[in-house]
Design a protein around this motif. Structure first.
Motif, PDB file in Angstrom:
ATOM      1  N   TRP A   1       0.837  -1.246  -0.062  1.00 49.79           N
ATOM      2  CA  TRP A   1       0.041   0.071   0.079  1.00 49.79           C
ATOM      3  C   TRP A   1       0.922   1.261  -0.106  1.00 49.79           C
ATOM      4  N   PHE A   2       1.930   1.250   0.795  1.00 47.49           N
ATOM      5  CA  PHE A   2       2.896   2.474   0.850  1.00 47.49           C
ATOM      6  C   PHE A   2       3.755   2.460  -0.517  1.00 47.49           C
ATOM      7  N   LEU A   3       4.417   1.440  -0.999  1.00 48.80           N
ATOM      8  CA  LEU A   3       5.453   1.628  -2.025  1.00 48.80           C
ATOM      9  C   LEU A   3       5.050   0.590  -3.330  1.00 48.80           C
ATOM     10  N   GLY A   4       3.997   0.026  -3.424  1.00 45.51           N
ATOM     11  CA  GLY A   4       3.703  -0.846  -4.441  1.00 45.51           C
ATOM     12  C   GLY A   4       4.299  -2.151  -4.535  1.00 45.51           C
ATOM     13  N   MET A   5       4.624  -2.883  -5.459  1.00 46.39           N
ATOM     14  CA  MET A   5       5.182  -4.471  -5.447  1.00 46.39           C
ATOM     15  C   MET A   5       6.562  -4.088  -5.853  1.00 46.39           C
ATOM     16  N   PRO A   6       7.236  -4.967  -5.158  1.00 39.91           N
ATOM     17  CA  PRO A   6       9.060  -4.890  -4.990  1.00 39.91           C
ATOM     18  C   PRO A   6       9.079  -5.664  -6.613  1.00 39.91           C
ATOM     19  N   LYS A   7      10.462  -5.386  -6.821  1.00 43.27           N
ATOM     20  CA  LYS A   7      11.159  -6.041  -8.027  1.00 43.27           C
ATOM     21  C   LYS A   7      11.341  -7.396  -7.933  1.00 43.27           C
ATOM     22  N   CYS A   8      12.099  -7.851  -6.757  1.00 46.56           N
ATOM     23  CA  CYS A   8      12.473  -9.052  -6.278  1.00 46.56           C
ATOM     24  C   CYS A   8      12.374  -9.361  -4.793  1.00 46.56           C
ATOM     25  N   VAL A   9      12.613 -10.647  -4.389  1.00 53.70           N
ATOM     26  CA  VAL A   9      12.428 -11.061  -2.849  1.00 53.70           C
ATOM     27  C   VAL A   9      13.623 -12.153  -2.720  1.00 53.70           C
ATOM     28  N   TYR A  10      14.169 -11.877  -1.739  1.00 58.80           N
ATOM     29  CA  TYR A  10      14.936 -12.791  -1.088  1.00 58.80           C
ATOM     30  C   TYR A  10      14.787 -13.251   0.354  1.00 58.80           C
ATOM     31  N   ALA A  11      14.600 -14.312   0.918  1.00 60.03           N
ATOM     32  CA  ALA A  11      14.120 -14.777   2.279  1.00 60.03           C
ATOM     33  C   ALA A  11      15.014 -15.843   2.879  1.00 60.03           C
ATOM     34  N   ILE A  12      15.279 -15.768   4.048  1.00 64.00           N
ATOM     35  CA  ILE A  12      15.734 -16.953   4.875  1.00 64.00           C
ATOM     36  C   ILE A  12      14.718 -17.288   6.085  1.00 64.00           C
ATOM     37  N   GLY A  13      14.709 -18.667   6.150  1.00 67.60           N
ATOM     38  CA  GLY A  13      13.749 -19.019   7.410  1.00 67.60           C
ATOM     39  C   GLY A  13      13.276 -20.295   7.537  1.00 67.60           C
ATOM     40  N   GLY A  14      12.210 -20.566   8.147  1.00 64.78           N
ATOM     41  CA  GLY A  14      11.547 -21.754   8.155  1.00 64.78           C
ATOM     42  C   GLY A  14      11.358 -22.283   9.534  1.00 64.78           C
ATOM     43  N   LYS A  15      11.028 -23.594  10.013  1.00 56.20           N
ATOM     44  CA  LYS A  15      10.619 -24.182  11.183  1.00 56.20           C
ATOM     45  C   LYS A  15      11.840 -24.182  12.045  1.00 56.20           C
ATOM     46  N   LEU A  16      12.158 -23.031  12.738  1.00 59.05           N
ATOM     47  CA  LEU A  16      13.747 -22.960  13.505  1.00 59.05           C
ATOM     48  C   LEU A  16      13.421 -22.997  15.160  1.00 59.05           C
ATOM     49  N   SER A  17      12.033 -23.054  15.477  1.00 55.16           N
ATOM     50  CA  SER A  17      11.937 -23.162  17.233  1.00 55.16           C
ATOM     51  C   SER A  17      11.457 -24.288  17.687  1.00 55.16           C
ATOM     52  N   ASN A  18      11.296 -24.428  18.881  1.00 60.98           N
ATOM     53  CA  ASN A  18      10.961 -25.714  19.283  1.00 60.98           C
ATOM     54  C   ASN A  18       9.458 -25.893  19.601  1.00 60.98           C
ATOM     55  N   LEU A  19       8.733 -24.923  18.761  1.00 56.17           N
ATOM     56  CA  LEU A  19       7.500 -25.003  18.716  1.00 56.17           C
ATOM     57  C   LEU A  19       6.599 -26.287  18.065  1.00 56.17           C
ATOM     58  N   GLU A  20       5.586 -26.820  18.584  1.00 54.07           N
ATOM     59  CA  GLU A  20       5.249 -28.215  18.049  1.00 54.07           C
ATOM     60  C   GLU A  20       4.112 -27.850  16.735  1.00 54.07           C
ATOM     61  N   ILE A  21       4.829 -27.366  15.854  1.00 51.34           N
ATOM     62  CA  ILE A  21       4.113 -27.169  14.526  1.00 51.34           C
ATOM     63  C   ILE A  21       4.668 -27.506  13.488  1.00 51.34           C
ATOM     64  N   ASP A  22       4.076 -27.431  12.202  1.00 55.43           N
ATOM     65  CA  ASP A  22       4.898 -28.024  11.005  1.00 55.43           C
ATOM     66  C   ASP A  22       4.911 -27.176   9.773  1.00 55.43           C
ATOM     67  N   VAL A  23       4.783 -25.645  10.201  1.00 53.81           N
ATOM     68  CA  VAL A  23       4.912 -24.692   9.578  1.00 53.81           C
ATOM     69  C   VAL A  23       6.277 -23.725   9.795  1.00 53.81           C
ATOM     70  N   GLU A  24       6.511 -22.850   8.891  1.00 53.40           N
ATOM     71  CA  GLU A  24       7.855 -22.066   9.310  1.00 53.40           C
ATOM     72  C   GLU A  24       7.244 -21.059  10.465  1.00 53.40           C
ATOM     73  N   ASP A  25       8.181 -20.758  11.027  1.00 50.39           N
ATOM     74  CA  ASP A  25       7.788 -19.889  12.410  1.00 50.39           C
ATOM     75  C   ASP A  25       8.736 -18.605  12.480  1.00 50.39           C
ATOM     76  N   VAL A  26       9.808 -18.617  11.475  1.00 45.48           N
ATOM     77  CA  VAL A  26      10.615 -17.203  11.281  1.00 45.48           C
ATOM     78  C   VAL A  26      11.043 -17.062   9.878  1.00 45.48           C
ATOM     79  N   ALA A  27      10.812 -16.016   9.530  1.00 43.22           N
ATOM     80  CA  ALA A  27      11.132 -15.550   8.288  1.00 43.22           C
ATOM     81  C   ALA A  27      11.859 -14.006   8.158  1.00 43.22           C
ATOM     82  N   SER A  28      12.950 -13.891   7.493  1.00 42.97           N
ATOM     83  CA  SER A  28      13.797 -12.822   7.230  1.00 42.97           C
ATOM     84  C   SER A  28      13.665 -12.446   6.001  1.00 42.97           C
ATOM     85  N   ILE A  29      13.249 -11.613   5.615  1.00 43.04           N
ATOM     86  CA  ILE A  29      12.643 -11.155   4.194  1.00 43.04           C
ATOM     87  C   ILE A  29      13.311  -9.864   3.503  1.00 43.04           C
ATOM     88  N   LEU A  30      13.779  -9.765   2.447  1.00 39.12           N
ATOM     89  CA  LEU A  30      14.570  -8.838   1.891  1.00 39.12           C
ATOM     90  C   LEU A  30      13.967  -8.491   0.677  1.00 39.12           C
TER      91      LEU A  30
END
Length: 346
Positions: free
Chosen positions: A200-229
């Motif tokens: 809403w502020f800036l429009g769509m980005p040109k490209c995306v790079y991200a690191i993350g995944g299921k990194l904690s001890n939470l009892e879930i089967d999805v990513e719980d951390v994402a660092s997005i550029l």
């Protein structure tokens, strides 16, 4: 006015409370739901003792969508788990209903183009539940950016971190939609509000790079951390926008800092504070907003209902939900592949 709720968990009941307050006996409430909880929740997601949901709101339950649509439904609220949204969207479109769909609109891009074709054919009024656009900090920031008070943007830092175990007091966090891959969960989709407001502020980005995944001890089967550029091309320059998301933090954090050549804007959504500094570091604006969290939901609902009554396009139609979904899918793809993802490839 006949209103169908598909799902009546925390967010479904919030919209039901608000629309009953807004329209009262103008509406006739139908519900199609699987879990069929009968507890009644308040605005803080506490169970109100001694109340039965069906009786409290005079709900007419149906056993199928086909049964529901035989009642000439005017509005559909899609508030069930994310992975189930698309089927309801399609059927609501075909039945020429006005549609309020919770974010994100789906968990993948399958049938999105087909959905848009149907919505254009039947001219449905649509609204995506991005209530944070009605947060006073975000509304004020949008105005300041439109006035170009901080000059050219050079970078943005956004953080959203909140421990998922405390989201819903009435259910085991491991069974929540946000914690389950089969229901379209994960921090990237569940916390998609930050993606929406930066679009809403800036429009769509040109490209995306991200690191993350299921990194904690939470009892879930999805990513719980994402660092997005996100790489934004603004004024012929590549501008970095960093978004951190997690399901871990206690206490929670939800902040944004936008830095420009002539100043910066900082806001904290949880404390409802906003500060705008000029290029010399002087505080040009320092606000603490007095408002209840539910005010955002009430305001978005009023905007939607007004559009339905006036038969006009809403300010957050389905196309806005598609933008943030595409960004979320690109982020997930980047994490899975370890590559930069160009948005024109999504």
């Amino acid at each position: 006015m006949k209103v169908l709720f598909v799902g009546l968990g925390g967010i479904g009941q919030r919209h039901l409370r608000n629309i009953k307050e807004l329209l009262g006996d103008e509406i006739e409430v139908y519900a199609f739901r699987q879990r069929k909880y009968q507890f009644v929740l308040d605005n803080k997601l506490n169970i109100k003792k001694g109340l039965n949901l069906d009786k409290h709101y005079n709900i007419k339950n149906v056993n199928s969508l086909d049964e529901a649509f035989k009642n000439n439904i005017d509005i559909v609220f899609i508030t069930n788990p994310t992975s189930m949204h698309m089927e309801i969207l399609m059927k609501a479109a075909e039945n020429k209903c006005s549609i309020f769909v919770e974010k994100p609109i789906s968990h993948n891009l399958k049938n999105v183009d087909k959905l848009v074709t149907k919505l254009n054919e039947y001219k449905n009024i649509t609204f995506v539940g991005f209530q944070n656009r009605f947060h006073p900090c975000i509304k004020e920031s949008k105005k300041l950016l439109e006035k170009n008070v901080i000059g050219q943007i050079v970078c943005v830092n956004i953080e959203i971190g909140e421990n998922v175990r405390g989201w819903h007091k009435y259910e085991d966090y491991r069974k929540m939609y946000a914690s389950r891959k089969d229901l379209g969960g994960g921090v990237i989709l569940s916390q998609i509000h930050e993606l929406d407001y930066i679009i809403w502020f800036l429009g769509m980005p040109k490209c995306v790079y991200a690191i993350g995944g299921k990194l904690s001890n939470l009892e879930i089967d999805v990513e719980d951390v994402a660092s997005i550029l996100l790489n934004y091309e603004l004024n012929n320059k590549n501008i970095p926008v960093h978004i951190h998301e997690d399901y871990i933090q206690i206490p929670p954090s939800r902040k944004c800092k936008i830095i420009g050549t002539k100043g910066k804007i900082e806001f904290d959504l949880l404390n409802s504070t906003l500060v705008y500094y000029d290029e010399d570091g002087n505080e040009m604006l320092n606000k603490v907003y007095e408002f209840e969290r539910n005010d955002m939901f009430k305001e978005e609902l009023k905007v939607f209902i007004d559009a339905v009554k006036d038969k006009k396009r809403t300010i957050i139609p389905i196309e806005e939900g598609i933008k943030s979904l595409k960004m979320a899918i690109a982020i997930k793809e980047s994490i899975n592949k370890g590559n930069i993802i160009n948005m024109n490839e999504i």
